[in-house]
Design an enzyme around this catalytic site. Sequence first.
Site, mmCIF file in Angstrom:
data_model
loop_
_atom_site.group_PDB
_atom_site.id
_atom_site.type_symbol
_atom_site.label_atom_id
_atom_site.label_comp_id
_atom_site.label_asym_id
_atom_site.label_seq_id
_atom_site.Cartn_x
_atom_site.Cartn_y
_atom_site.Cartn_z
ATOM 1 N N HIS A 130 0.802 -1.222 0.000
ATOM 2 C CA HIS A 130 0.000 0.000 0.000
ATOM 3 C C HIS A 130 0.830 1.264 0.000
ATOM 4 C CE1 HIS A 130 1.223 -0.616 4.101
ATOM 5 N NE2 HIS A 130 0.698 0.516 4.496
ATOM 6 N N CYS A 131 2.159 1.157 0.081
ATOM 7 C CA CYS A 131 2.992 2.355 0.237
ATOM 8 C C CYS A 131 3.980 2.583 -0.899
ATOM 9 C CB CYS A 131 3.763 2.292 1.560
ATOM 10 S SG CYS A 131 2.755 2.582 3.016
ATOM 11 N N ILE A 132 4.958 1.700 -1.023
ATOM 12 C CA ILE A 132 6.113 1.974 -1.884
ATOM 13 C C ILE A 132 5.739 2.170 -3.358
ATOM 14 C CG2 ILE A 132 8.426 1.233 -2.544
ATOM 15 C CD1 ILE A 132 8.575 -0.335 0.033
ATOM 16 N N ASP A 146 3.182 5.891 -2.923
ATOM 17 C CA ASP A 146 3.482 7.144 -2.222
ATOM 18 C C ASP A 146 4.411 8.091 -2.974
ATOM 19 O OD1 ASP A 146 1.935 5.910 -0.378
ATOM 20 O OD2 ASP A 146 3.465 5.721 1.168
#
Length: 443
Positions: free
Chosen positions: A279-281, A284
């Site tokens: 969900h991030c790398i 974002d």
Amino acid sequence: MATELNQTAKELLNKIETKEATIGVVGLGYVGLPLAVEKAKAGYKVIGFDVQQSRVDQVNNGINYIGDVVDEDLKAITESGQLKATTDYSLIKEVDAVAICVPTPLDTYQQPDTSYVENSGKEISKYMHKGMLIVLESTTYPGTTEEVLKPILESTGLKVGQDFFLAYSPERVDPGNKHFNTKNTPKVVGGVTPACTDIAAQLYKNVLEGDVHTVSSPAVAEMEKILENTFRHINIALANEMAILCNRMNIDVWEVIDAAATKPYGFMPFYPGPGLGGHCIPIDPFYLTWKAREYNYHTRLIELAGEINNAMPEFVVDRCMKILNEDKKSLNGAKVLVLGVAYKKDIDDMRESPALDIMTLLTKAGADWKAVDPYVSQFKLNGEIIKTVELTPEELEQADLVLITTDHSNFDYDLIATKSSVIFDTRNALKGHTDKAKKYYRL
């Protein structure tokens, strides 16, 4: 110099310090539910808000659906009434502080979708009252708290820093991490005013074991979170590019990284893989790419890293084709057993998983593939529900190629090594078992 607080701030701070405050958490997913549980365990009465009735029902029945939450903890705090969940946002009027933990995805044009944050802000604004703390935890671009959320909340006539208090504190959730979790990971907090910062920081100090680091503004905290994940995004891209080059040069990239990691300074090991997931790398850094255009700046390094990482599933499938060609086999019609659907080891999270892209490409190439994942019984791929199969000697023996895309700890690597005719390992999962394999290839 101590922050001068008005009477409203003092009363709220006293409620937080004495744990008389009721805490709200908007969004009961991978970030929100662990946070709600920790706040309830710390002694606060907590109300969780979510638009999904199924999630609300599970929480209220003490049924856990997040790996980082201990089943017994959730059951105990829901049975005691310390935590309850609801879809009724009018209960915001009962809370003294609320954390917003909703998704902030990218749309089809790689632009931030802040609609979940905006909708949460609008729902909160309908029922908010004087003396409330609102903290945004969703990862987003610098400026969101003050440019998007603050105007929505101030449309009520209440003034930030005087009547209510607003801060940003980025989530730091690493699903499956055995050492760091919501409770013991250091927290960064940046408020719109010094009073906002102080009040939000005190709440986290009362709940968490990790240090609370305060910064001068929400924008600093928002940028800090982006920097964390951009750092990883770029370094993983470097490792992936090295893997591609080392493959062409017939050099073992894993041995190269292990050798470089012996240097006690100036080097930090990052490892290649089949692509980025989670969900991030993968997401974002592109918040920053989008925001940078407002300042007439092109984030070339971030975008180039994205190109490299996004191309890895195609590189993996191309390698599969070449590996099979060595035995005069075609990928079209070949039986491929894909080990791993989740984006990382020992979890069931499939968000942005490169395995999904790889399986889509295998389908396009005409491969006859099956998937194995002990944490995922079924998944949706291009609108179709796919059921995973068990890892058995028969499945391994029947496969023309065994492709390891996720290095789950509970895979039987001895069985995989001995029963597979050809293995392509994108995670270096068979390290220490390769001598037992008939034909073994690494990324």
